[in-house]
Motif scaffolding. Structure first.
Motif, PDB file in Angstrom:
ATOM      1  N   MET A 190     -21.889 -26.641   2.658  1.00 43.63           N
ATOM      2  CA  MET A 190     -20.497 -26.625   3.128  1.00 43.63           C
ATOM      3  C   MET A 190     -19.933 -25.212   3.095  1.00 43.63           C
ATOM      4  O   MET A 190     -19.337 -24.722   4.048  1.00 43.63           O
ATOM      5  CB  MET A 190     -19.627 -27.502   2.214  1.00 43.63           C
ATOM      6  CG  MET A 190     -19.896 -28.969   2.278  1.00 43.63           C
ATOM      7  SD  MET A 190     -18.925 -29.750   3.563  1.00 43.63           S
ATOM      8  CE  MET A 190     -17.312 -29.820   2.795  1.00 43.63           C
ATOM      9  N   MET A 191     -20.142 -24.574   1.971  1.00 43.46           N
ATOM     10  CA  MET A 191     -19.595 -23.235   1.790  1.00 43.46           C
ATOM     11  C   MET A 191     -20.226 -22.267   2.790  1.00 43.46           C
ATOM     12  O   MET A 191     -19.540 -21.445   3.391  1.00 43.46           O
ATOM     13  CB  MET A 191     -19.878 -22.781   0.373  1.00 43.46           C
ATOM     14  CG  MET A 191     -19.430 -21.386   0.154  1.00 43.46           C
ATOM     15  SD  MET A 191     -18.953 -21.190  -1.539  1.00 43.46           S
ATOM     16  CE  MET A 191     -19.339 -19.486  -1.736  1.00 43.46           C
ATOM     17  N   ARG A 227     -18.157 -15.205   7.774  1.00 42.99           N
ATOM     18  CA  ARG A 227     -17.930 -13.861   7.243  1.00 42.99           C
ATOM     19  C   ARG A 227     -19.113 -12.955   7.542  1.00 42.99           C
ATOM     20  O   ARG A 227     -18.938 -11.803   7.939  1.00 42.99           O
ATOM     21  CB  ARG A 227     -17.702 -13.956   5.737  1.00 42.99           C
ATOM     22  CG  ARG A 227     -17.465 -12.629   5.071  1.00 42.99           C
ATOM     23  CD  ARG A 227     -16.978 -12.852   3.664  1.00 42.99           C
ATOM     24  NE  ARG A 227     -16.859 -11.589   2.937  1.00 42.99           N
ATOM     25  CZ  ARG A 227     -16.298 -11.486   1.752  1.00 42.99           C
ATOM     26  NH1 ARG A 227     -15.821 -12.531   1.144  1.00 42.99           N
ATOM     27  NH2 ARG A 227     -16.231 -10.312   1.141  1.00 42.99           N
ATOM     28  N   TYR A 229     -18.814 -23.158   6.395  1.00 40.98           N
ATOM     29  CA  TYR A 229     -17.395 -23.004   6.685  1.00 40.98           C
ATOM     30  C   TYR A 229     -16.816 -21.655   6.254  1.00 40.98           C
ATOM     31  O   TYR A 229     -15.811 -21.217   6.767  1.00 40.98           O
ATOM     32  CB  TYR A 229     -16.598 -24.131   6.033  1.00 40.98           C
ATOM     33  CG  TYR A 229     -16.815 -25.450   6.714  1.00 40.98           C
ATOM     34  CD1 TYR A 229     -16.455 -25.618   8.043  1.00 40.98           C
ATOM     35  CD2 TYR A 229     -17.381 -26.507   6.041  1.00 40.98           C
ATOM     36  CE1 TYR A 229     -16.663 -26.823   8.684  1.00 40.98           C
ATOM     37  CE2 TYR A 229     -17.593 -27.720   6.668  1.00 40.98           C
ATOM     38  CZ  TYR A 229     -17.230 -27.877   7.996  1.00 40.98           C
ATOM     39  OH  TYR A 229     -17.431 -29.060   8.640  1.00 40.98           O
ATOM     40  N   LEU A 230     -17.420 -21.000   5.270  1.00 43.89           N
ATOM     41  CA  LEU A 230     -16.820 -19.735   4.815  1.00 43.89           C
ATOM     42  C   LEU A 230     -17.770 -18.549   4.921  1.00 43.89           C
ATOM     43  O   LEU A 230     -17.437 -17.525   5.509  1.00 43.89           O
ATOM     44  CB  LEU A 230     -16.361 -19.867   3.355  1.00 43.89           C
ATOM     45  CG  LEU A 230     -15.107 -20.697   3.114  1.00 43.89           C
ATOM     46  CD1 LEU A 230     -14.845 -20.801   1.635  1.00 43.89           C
ATOM     47  CD2 LEU A 230     -13.913 -20.066   3.814  1.00 43.89           C
ATOM     48  N   ARG A 231     -18.968 -18.679   4.327  1.00 38.58           N
ATOM     49  CA  ARG A 231     -19.806 -17.506   4.212  1.00 38.58           C
ATOM     50  C   ARG A 231     -20.383 -17.045   5.539  1.00 38.58           C
ATOM     51  O   ARG A 231     -20.292 -15.862   5.893  1.00 38.58           O
ATOM     52  CB  ARG A 231     -20.929 -17.769   3.203  1.00 38.58           C
ATOM     53  CG  ARG A 231     -21.862 -16.575   3.013  1.00 38.58           C
ATOM     54  CD  ARG A 231     -21.131 -15.338   2.510  1.00 38.58           C
ATOM     55  NE  ARG A 231     -20.505 -15.545   1.228  1.00 38.58           N
ATOM     56  CZ  ARG A 231     -21.157 -15.541   0.072  1.00 38.58           C
ATOM     57  NH1 ARG A 231     -22.434 -15.317   0.038  1.00 38.58           N
ATOM     58  NH2 ARG A 231     -20.502 -15.725  -1.045  1.00 38.58           N
ATOM     59  N   HIS A 235      -0.551 -14.279  17.720  1.00 35.54           N
ATOM     60  CA  HIS A 235      -1.153 -13.667  16.528  1.00 35.54           C
ATOM     61  C   HIS A 235      -2.576 -13.208  16.768  1.00 35.54           C
ATOM     62  O   HIS A 235      -2.964 -12.100  16.423  1.00 35.54           O
ATOM     63  CB  HIS A 235      -1.194 -14.694  15.393  1.00 35.54           C
ATOM     64  CG  HIS A 235       0.123 -14.881  14.725  1.00 35.54           C
ATOM     65  ND1 HIS A 235       0.813 -13.835  14.163  1.00 35.54           N
ATOM     66  CD2 HIS A 235       0.864 -15.983  14.509  1.00 35.54           C
ATOM     67  CE1 HIS A 235       1.931 -14.299  13.649  1.00 35.54           C
ATOM     68  NE2 HIS A 235       2.003 -15.590  13.847  1.00 35.54           N
ATOM     69  N   VAL A 286     -13.106 -11.187   5.113  1.00 41.66           N
ATOM     70  CA  VAL A 286     -12.992 -12.588   4.722  1.00 41.66           C
ATOM     71  C   VAL A 286     -12.511 -13.417   5.910  1.00 41.66           C
ATOM     72  O   VAL A 286     -11.548 -13.058   6.571  1.00 41.66           O
ATOM     73  CB  VAL A 286     -12.003 -12.729   3.551  1.00 41.66           C
ATOM     74  CG1 VAL A 286     -11.821 -14.186   3.193  1.00 41.66           C
ATOM     75  CG2 VAL A 286     -12.493 -11.934   2.365  1.00 41.66           C
ATOM     76  N   GLN A 287     -13.212 -14.519   6.195  1.00 40.80           N
ATOM     77  CA  GLN A 287     -12.836 -15.382   7.307  1.00 40.80           C
ATOM     78  C   GLN A 287     -12.482 -16.766   6.784  1.00 40.80           C
ATOM     79  O   GLN A 287     -12.981 -17.183   5.735  1.00 40.80           O
ATOM     80  CB  GLN A 287     -13.994 -15.513   8.307  1.00 40.80           C
ATOM     81  CG  GLN A 287     -14.426 -14.205   8.918  1.00 40.80           C
ATOM     82  CD  GLN A 287     -13.355 -13.585   9.776  1.00 40.80           C
ATOM     83  OE1 GLN A 287     -12.754 -14.254  10.608  1.00 40.80           O
ATOM     84  NE2 GLN A 287     -13.105 -12.302   9.583  1.00 40.80           N
ATOM     85  N   THR A 288     -11.614 -17.477   7.523  1.00 41.28           N
ATOM     86  CA  THR A 288     -11.308 -18.832   7.103  1.00 41.28           C
ATOM     87  C   THR A 288     -11.935 -19.868   8.029  1.00 41.28           C
ATOM     88  O   THR A 288     -11.932 -21.042   7.720  1.00 41.28           O
ATOM     89  CB  THR A 288      -9.799 -19.073   7.062  1.00 41.28           C
ATOM     90  OG1 THR A 288      -9.245 -18.575   8.269  1.00 41.28           O
ATOM     91  CG2 THR A 288      -9.172 -18.359   5.890  1.00 41.28           C
ATOM     92  N   ASP A 289     -12.411 -19.457   9.175  1.00 41.94           N
ATOM     93  CA  ASP A 289     -13.172 -20.379  10.031  1.00 41.94           C
ATOM     94  C   ASP A 289     -13.994 -19.571  11.027  1.00 41.94           C
ATOM     95  O   ASP A 289     -14.040 -18.348  10.968  1.00 41.94           O
ATOM     96  CB  ASP A 289     -12.244 -21.366  10.758  1.00 41.94           C
ATOM     97  CG  ASP A 289     -11.177 -20.640  11.560  1.00 41.94           C
ATOM     98  OD1 ASP A 289     -11.329 -19.420  11.756  1.00 41.94           O
ATOM     99  OD2 ASP A 289     -10.205 -21.270  11.986  1.00 41.94           O
ATOM    100  N   SER A 347     -10.609  -6.158   5.648  1.00 41.81           N
ATOM    101  CA  SER A 347     -11.225  -7.280   4.942  1.00 41.81           C
ATOM    102  C   SER A 347     -12.002  -8.115   5.939  1.00 41.81           C
ATOM    103  O   SER A 347     -11.556  -8.342   7.057  1.00 41.81           O
ATOM    104  CB  SER A 347     -10.151  -8.127   4.275  1.00 41.81           C
ATOM    105  OG  SER A 347     -10.717  -9.358   3.878  1.00 41.81           O
ATOM    106  N   LEU A 361     -18.513  -8.478  -1.982  1.00 43.92           N
ATOM    107  CA  LEU A 361     -18.789  -9.843  -2.461  1.00 43.92           C
ATOM    108  C   LEU A 361     -19.251  -9.836  -3.908  1.00 43.92           C
ATOM    109  O   LEU A 361     -18.768 -10.614  -4.732  1.00 43.92           O
ATOM    110  CB  LEU A 361     -19.901 -10.458  -1.610  1.00 43.92           C
ATOM    111  CG  LEU A 361     -19.518 -11.321  -0.428  1.00 43.92           C
ATOM    112  CD1 LEU A 361     -20.773 -11.758   0.312  1.00 43.92           C
ATOM    113  CD2 LEU A 361     -18.759 -12.537  -0.909  1.00 43.92           C
TER     114      LEU A 361
END
Lengths: 674, 305
Positions: free
Chosen positions: A59-60, A68, A63-65, A125, A192-195, A190, A304
């Motif tokens: 999942m991680m 990124r 959806y996140l890593r 945005h 970092v991504q959220t999707d 940065s 990280l």
């Protein structure tokens, strides 16, 4: 035989290099995806397209890593490709998205969307950074005269656009502290991504652009031979340069949308390859992209790993750490190899609009009016009778106190502006470029960086330490620029290129410093923008002493500045010691600017505008411009300071931001003329 | 006898006249409060706790939006805007004719000489306690107590502190009667325009307040100087089943961005409905009024949930 064996050797060397680039990039990408997650390669690959619902690691990853990781890959590839394109199109190894104004433009639009609701209705945005980058890049290109412009001109125009956009963004951040806080966070970069949306969007934007650049690879090679040769070989310079710059802006805007202002990748990646001896663009482009990927992914891997144990570092910081030595190396090789053509300051041939007498009356009137307006306006408009009561010393206590402080600030602004005008005049004389000024060759920014560093690392030295640091920084910048750029065989504009690189580096370094130090946003913005706020009588004495000591020196120097304009050979055949003269101009100019930076912080554009305005008023020899430059500089600074104090009172906009915002139309005007 | 009586009479007369002469002055001191200018909101809160409406507050428009602030009272008192909190307008401060200026070290230390020229100035540490383990709630209470002593309103300060203690104890009791055992919570801010989250440490003011409600902090990270740790969204996965209180401001912040991610729906505290989104109206970094508004709001939410 020998030829073919050396060919074989070269082939083997290239193959090894390609393999190394691919291997390192892939390895880092794997480490990045797997950092802190117990995932095998197959889990990672499976997680790309769908998430394993019952597996937290999967999942991680999905959806996140992995978004990124993809963002890091694309940011590196986009910036490296954009850097390669800019460097080829401007024939300037120091060109990069940061220097061309793209990054600052993107930042400005993001700030506008965050702070001004009406603007958010026009620009969504998600597109803000891209559009801002495109607009700023477009302005840089137009201002510098389109695709026919020389490298120095494009780079200097880009820097001017950067400074303006950056100042406007900072002013917005100050007006709204809540949103300002996050603008600053964004300012360090940065990944970092959220999707997936941002990364996939960037991928769709990147691939076709990269394909087009590969198709143009051969044309880029030819471009490097020089305009004349390229034209003889049948190149459509306008088309090739236009495509290269357009794609470069597009790619850097994509990267800025993903990661914020992470500028050094575009500078470093292509130059590393050039140092390794790769010159053909069909190879440089993909390899630079790989190096860029390795750099960005590697830097984010570090972020990280650190964030798991200590703090979340902006990704721009590790990249800047790698970028700094490369920049110095480049400046060296640039100084050795540059064939940059010199751009002599076009003399203004307008017939003298004012005879001497009326122009001096005008200048004195200007000075007095600006001073009085500055005194009258502020948080509350004072009536003339109140001001005259103050001047007679008959005002009530609190009125007296208010006006006393206004007088301090107005005087401080005038002295600072005068010093900056002087600095700009000397620097334009020695660099022989109409756009030379302390902020465009890095003196102002380096002063600012040193001040911030002293403030953070040696707070026990207090304010004096900060001032000494700022002056040392400014002079150090001048010595660096001059040491690398002042060679017999170099065009003076090489110095401008080195200075620009320095300016871009020190500006982002101080931003990074301020963010890592955990300043609150508004506090940081205050330090990064020059301001007459809180100026004391002691500061005024320092400024006044500097001004009145340096004016006679400058008067003496300026008598020979016109000779420098003939070119080094002619000047030295006229009996001038060119080297000493050039060094003296540069150091005195830097000293003026860094004294101001030490007192107020970085203030830009006054040094650039004042000499031009002086020339418009009364064109002539450098020495004749001295009084006018100094007075106009003082008046400009007083007016900018007054506007900053009055427009949004009781909220104050620092004078350094106001000068940059006011400077915009003027610089556009000057550039169009020249 | 008579002499003694006369002496007594004279002494009495003297004492009487003295007390007559002094009494109005003491009364005056109590009735006309010092003119206070607050350059950071917490000190405006502190002044209000002691029954003083500040004559000037920095960033007034934003302050008025706070849940703990009664806009009408301040408007009726004619409180003036002093400009930004970072570089307040010295001219506006002079025009407010303050007796006392209250600021914070990290913002106003640079202009302390100028402020002191205008009137007496006190600068506080505020939430900038570095990496030290100092309790930010205790710091806030201490600041209020010292301020009370300074202006001769120690009793009012004591009452206000007692009021807060009572309020917190009452809310804690309400929560305890509903839940029984302490709830594990995390307090966070979602900054705008980025994808990171700020998680507050055990010594930060909001978490100390929540602790007094009987809630237990589940985040053990280092402080970056102001009492929070900035983390990427990946770290949220490690939090487990907690009650997550998050402040999100504006239309584009890390919450609005994260909430779109399916993983967010999968987070334990989102799945079990224990995520609470707050706005900056309930601002936990102020003085006692802000603290009461904040904890009151949290209690209401948790009792409903």
């Amino acid at each position: 035989m020998s030829i073919s064996s050396s060919d074989e050797e070269r082939f083997a060397w290239r193959a090894a290099m390609i393999a190394a680039c691919v291997g390192i990039a892939l390895g880092l990408v794997y480490l990045h995806a797997a950092a802190g997650i117990d995932g095998s390669i197959s889990t990672i690959l499976n997680s790309i397209f769908s998430a394993q619902v019952n597996d937290p690691a999967g999942m991680m990853l999905h959806y996140l890593r992995l978004p990124r990781t993809l963002a890091a890959i694309l940011t590196g590839a986009c910036l490296a490709t954009a850097g390669t394109l800019f460097q080829a199109a401007t024939r300037n190894p120091l060109a990069s998205p940061g220097i061309l104004g793209v990054t600052a433009g993107a930042q400005l639009f993001v700030a506008l969307v965050a702070v001004v609701p009406a603007f958010a209705l026009i620009v969504p945005h998600t597109l803000a950074a891209t559009m801002g980058g495109l607009v700023a890049g477009g302005i840089t290109w137009l201002v510098s005269g389109g695709s026919g412009a020389g490298p120095v001109r494009i780079a200097l125009s880009g820097m001017a656009v950067s400074l303006m956009a950056g100042a406007a963004a900072a002013a917005l951040a100050l007006l709204d502290e809540t949103s300002g806080a996050s603008l600053n966070l964004w300012g360090g970069g940065s990944l970092v991504q959220t999707d997936w949306s941002a990364s996939v969007g960037a991928l769709i934007g990147f691939l076709p652009a990269f394909l087009v650049t590969l198709i143009f690879a051969r044309q880029l090679d030819i471009l490097l031979l020089g305009d004349d040769t390229a034209r003889m070989l049948g190149q459509n310079l306008l088309l090739v340069r236009g495509v290269a710059l357009g794609l470069g802006v597009w790619l850097s805007a994509l990267a800025v949308t993903l990661a914020g202002p992470v500028v050094f990748v575009g500078l470093v990646a292509p130059n590393l390859l050039r140092l390794a001896g790769v010159s053909r663009h069909i190879l440089v482009l993909p390899l630079a992209a790989l190096v860029g990927i390795a750099l960005t992914v590697g830097a984010d891997l570090l972020v990280l790993l650190l964030s798991a144990s200590t703090i979340e570092l902006p990704v721009g910081v590790p990249i800047a750490l790698v970028g700094a030595p490369v920049l110095v190396m480049l400046a060296w090789s640039q100084a050795r190899e540059s064939r940059a053509t010199s751009e002599f300051a076009g003399r203004y041939r307008t017939p003298s609009a004012f005879p001497i007498v009326s122009s001096s009356v005008f200048l004195i009137m200007l000075l007095i009016t600006a001073g009085l307006i500055g005194l009258v306006s502020g948080n509350r408009l004072m009536s003339p009778s109140e001001v005259s009561a103050f001047l007679r010393g008959a005002a009530p206590v609190d009125l007296h106190q208010i006006l006393e402080w206004r007088a301090l600030r107005v005087t401080g602004a005038a002295l600072g502006g005068a010093l900056l005008g002087l600095s700009g005049l000397l620097l334009q004389g020695v660099i022989r470029n109409p756009l030379a000024s302390p902020e465009l060759i890095g003196i102002t920014q380096t002063s600012g960086l040193f001040a911030v560093v002293v403030l953070l690392l040696f707070p026990e030295f207090g304010f004096l330490g900060v001032q000494a640091g700022a002056i040392a920084g400014g002079l150090g910048a001048a010595v660096l620029v001059a040491g690398l750029g002042l060679r017999q065989y170099l065009a003076p504009s090489a110095m401008a290129l080195i200075g620009l690189g320095l300016a871009a580096f020190t500006a982002s370094a101080s931003t990074a410093f301020v963010i890592v130090a955990g300043f609150q946003a508004s506090q940081a913005a205050t330090w990064l923008a020059g301001s007459t706020y809180g100026v004391s009588a002691k500061d005024l004495i320092v400024l006044a002493v500097a001004l009145f000591c340096l004016i006679p020196v400058a008067y003496f120097l300026l008598s020979v500045t016109d000779m420098l304009g003939f070119g080094r050979q002619k000047a030295s055949s006229l009996g001038l010691n060119v080297q000493v003269t050039e060094w003296a101009h540069l150091l005195i100019g830097a000293l003026c600017a860094s004294v101001v930076a030490a007192t107020f912080g970085p203030v830009s554009f006054v040094g650039l505008m004042a000499p031009h305005a002086a020339r418009l008023l009364n064109p002539g020899r450098y020495r004749d411009l001295l009084a006018a430059s100094v007075i106009i500089g003082a008046a400009l600074m007083m007016i900018a300071d007054c506007l900053g104090r009055t427009l949004f009172a009781p909220v104050e906009i620092p004078v350094g931001l106001m000068t940059a915002i006011i400077g915009a139309p003027f610089i556009l005007f000057v550039l169009r003329r020249a | 006898m008579t002499t003694f009586g006369r002496r007594q009479f004279l002494a009495g007369l003297c004492a009487g006249s003295c007390s007559y002469a002094l009494a109005p002055r003491r009364l005056m001191a109590e009735t006309s409060p010092p003119r206070v200018v607050a350059l950071e909101w917490r000190y405006a809160d502190n002044a209000r706790s002691l029954g003083i409406i500040p004559v000037g507050i920095a960033d007034l428009a934003e302050y008025l939006k706070q849940a703990s602030v009664d806009r009408k009272v301040l408007e009726a008192a004619g409180t003036m805007d002093m400009g930004r909190r970072q570089e307040p307008s010295l001219e506006a401060i002079i025009a407010a004719k303050p007796d006392l200026i209250l600021g914070v070290k990290f913002r106003h230390e640079r202009i302390q000489p100028q402020l002191s020229q205008i009137s007496e100035t006190v600068l506080y540490n505020y939430t900038q306690t570095g990496n030290g383990k100092s309790d930010q709630l205790e710091l806030m209470i201490d600041e209020l107590r010292q301020f009370g002593e300074k202006i001769g309103r120690s009793d009012a300060a004591k009452n206000a502190i007692g009021g807060l203690d009572g309020f917190l104890a009452k809310q804690a009791g309400r929560l305890a009667s509903k839940y029984g055992k302490p709830q594990r919570i995390v307090f966070a801010q979602f900054p705008g325009g980025v994808n990171n989250v700020r998680l507050f440490t055990s010594h930060s003011l909001p978490v100390r307040l929540l602790d007094r409600l009987g809630l237990e902090n589940a985040w053990e990270g280092p402080s970056e100087g102001f009492g929070f740790t900035t983390v990427g969204p990946e770290r949220l996965l490690t939090l487990g089943d907690v009650t997550f209180l998050g402040v999100a401001v504006g239309s584009d912040n890390s919450y609005t961005r994260l909430a779109k991610n399916p993983l967010w729906q999968g987070l334990p505290f989102v799945r079990s409905g224990k995520f609470v989104a707050l706005t900056d109206v309930d601002w936990p970094f102020g003085g006692i009024p802000a603290a009461q508004a904040f904890t009151g709001k949290i209690t209401e939410i948790l009792l409903q949930g």
